[in-house]
Design a protein around this motif. Structure first.
Motif, PDB file in Angstrom:
ATOM      1  N   SER A  48       2.504 -55.281 197.811  1.00 36.84           N
ATOM      2  CA  SER A  48       3.071 -53.934 197.728  1.00 36.84           C
ATOM      3  C   SER A  48       2.604 -53.266 196.437  1.00 36.84           C
ATOM      4  O   SER A  48       2.157 -53.937 195.491  1.00 36.84           O
ATOM      5  CB  SER A  48       4.599 -54.008 197.735  1.00 36.84           C
ATOM      6  N   ILE A  49       2.724 -51.959 196.401  1.00 33.00           N
ATOM      7  CA  ILE A  49       2.388 -51.219 195.190  1.00 33.00           C
ATOM      8  C   ILE A  49       3.309 -51.659 194.063  1.00 33.00           C
ATOM      9  O   ILE A  49       2.875 -51.794 192.916  1.00 33.00           O
ATOM     10  CB  ILE A  49       2.465 -49.694 195.438  1.00 33.00           C
ATOM     11  N   TYR A  50       4.564 -51.943 194.390  1.00 32.81           N
ATOM     12  CA  TYR A  50       5.505 -52.430 193.378  1.00 32.81           C
ATOM     13  C   TYR A  50       5.002 -53.737 192.759  1.00 32.81           C
ATOM     14  O   TYR A  50       4.971 -53.891 191.537  1.00 32.81           O
ATOM     15  CB  TYR A  50       6.888 -52.623 193.990  1.00 32.81           C
ATOM     16  N   ARG A  51       4.578 -54.684 193.585  1.00 33.97           N
ATOM     17  CA  ARG A  51       4.091 -55.984 193.099  1.00 33.97           C
ATOM     18  C   ARG A  51       2.806 -55.815 192.293  1.00 33.97           C
ATOM     19  O   ARG A  51       2.622 -56.463 191.265  1.00 33.97           O
ATOM     20  CB  ARG A  51       3.873 -56.958 194.259  1.00 33.97           C
ATOM     21  N   ILE A  52       1.914 -54.959 192.758  1.00 35.56           N
ATOM     22  CA  ILE A  52       0.685 -54.705 192.006  1.00 35.56           C
ATOM     23  C   ILE A  52       1.031 -54.147 190.630  1.00 35.56           C
ATOM     24  O   ILE A  52       0.434 -54.527 189.623  1.00 35.56           O
ATOM     25  CB  ILE A  52      -0.254 -53.759 192.781  1.00 35.56           C
ATOM     26  N   GLY A  53       2.029 -53.264 190.566  1.00 34.92           N
ATOM     27  CA  GLY A  53       2.477 -52.715 189.288  1.00 34.92           C
ATOM     28  C   GLY A  53       3.028 -53.789 188.371  1.00 34.92           C
ATOM     29  O   GLY A  53       2.758 -53.794 187.161  1.00 34.92           O
ATOM     30  N   GLN A  54       3.810 -54.719 188.925  1.00 34.44           N
ATOM     31  CA  GLN A  54       4.332 -55.820 188.114  1.00 34.44           C
ATOM     32  C   GLN A  54       3.195 -56.650 187.532  1.00 34.44           C
ATOM     33  O   GLN A  54       3.217 -56.994 186.353  1.00 34.44           O
ATOM     34  CB  GLN A  54       5.239 -56.716 188.955  1.00 34.44           C
ATOM     35  N   ASN A  55       2.208 -56.970 188.368  1.00 28.80           N
ATOM     36  CA  ASN A  55       1.051 -57.743 187.899  1.00 28.80           C
ATOM     37  C   ASN A  55       0.289 -56.980 186.825  1.00 28.80           C
ATOM     38  O   ASN A  55      -0.154 -57.563 185.831  1.00 28.80           O
ATOM     39  CB  ASN A  55       0.100 -58.059 189.056  1.00 28.80           C
ATOM     40  N   LEU A  56       0.127 -55.683 187.041  1.00 32.38           N
ATOM     41  CA  LEU A  56      -0.597 -54.847 186.084  1.00 32.38           C
ATOM     42  C   LEU A  56       0.095 -54.873 184.723  1.00 32.38           C
ATOM     43  O   LEU A  56      -0.555 -55.025 183.688  1.00 32.38           O
ATOM     44  CB  LEU A  56      -0.676 -53.418 186.627  1.00 32.38           C
ATOM     45  N   PHE A  57       1.419 -54.777 184.719  1.00 28.08           N
ATOM     46  CA  PHE A  57       2.149 -54.794 183.454  1.00 28.08           C
ATOM     47  C   PHE A  57       2.078 -56.164 182.792  1.00 28.08           C
ATOM     48  O   PHE A  57       1.977 -56.257 181.565  1.00 28.08           O
ATOM     49  CB  PHE A  57       3.611 -54.388 183.651  1.00 28.08           C
TER      50      PHE A  57
END
Length: 72
Positions: free
Chosen positions: A32-41
């Motif tokens: 999900s975009i949410y999970r990708i954001g978590q990984n990015l951070f």
């Protein structure tokens, strides 16, 4: 055939900066975009802030250029 119909070349080369390249590699049709954001951070920390505003803009740019599709 699809490339001809949508007037897209068979191979497209795009140059991405480091965070963009990281996000591109995480787009797998399941994350999900949410999970990708978590990984990015986790990887880029404060450098990625404001996280979801930037990520949403980047994802929408990819979509508008026909490089990705949304799966619901």
């Amino acid at each position: 055939m699809v490339q001809f119909f949508f007037k897209k070349p068979r191979v497209t080369f795009i140059e991405l900066e480091m965070m963009g390249s990281y996000v591109w590699e995480k787009i797998d049709g399941e994350s999900s975009i949410y999970r990708i954001g978590q990984n990015l951070f986790e990887v880029f920390g404060d450098e990625s802030l404001p996280l979801y505003e930037r990520l949403a803009h980047y994802i929408n740019d990819l979509y508008r250029h026909g490089l990705i599709v949304y799966v619901y």
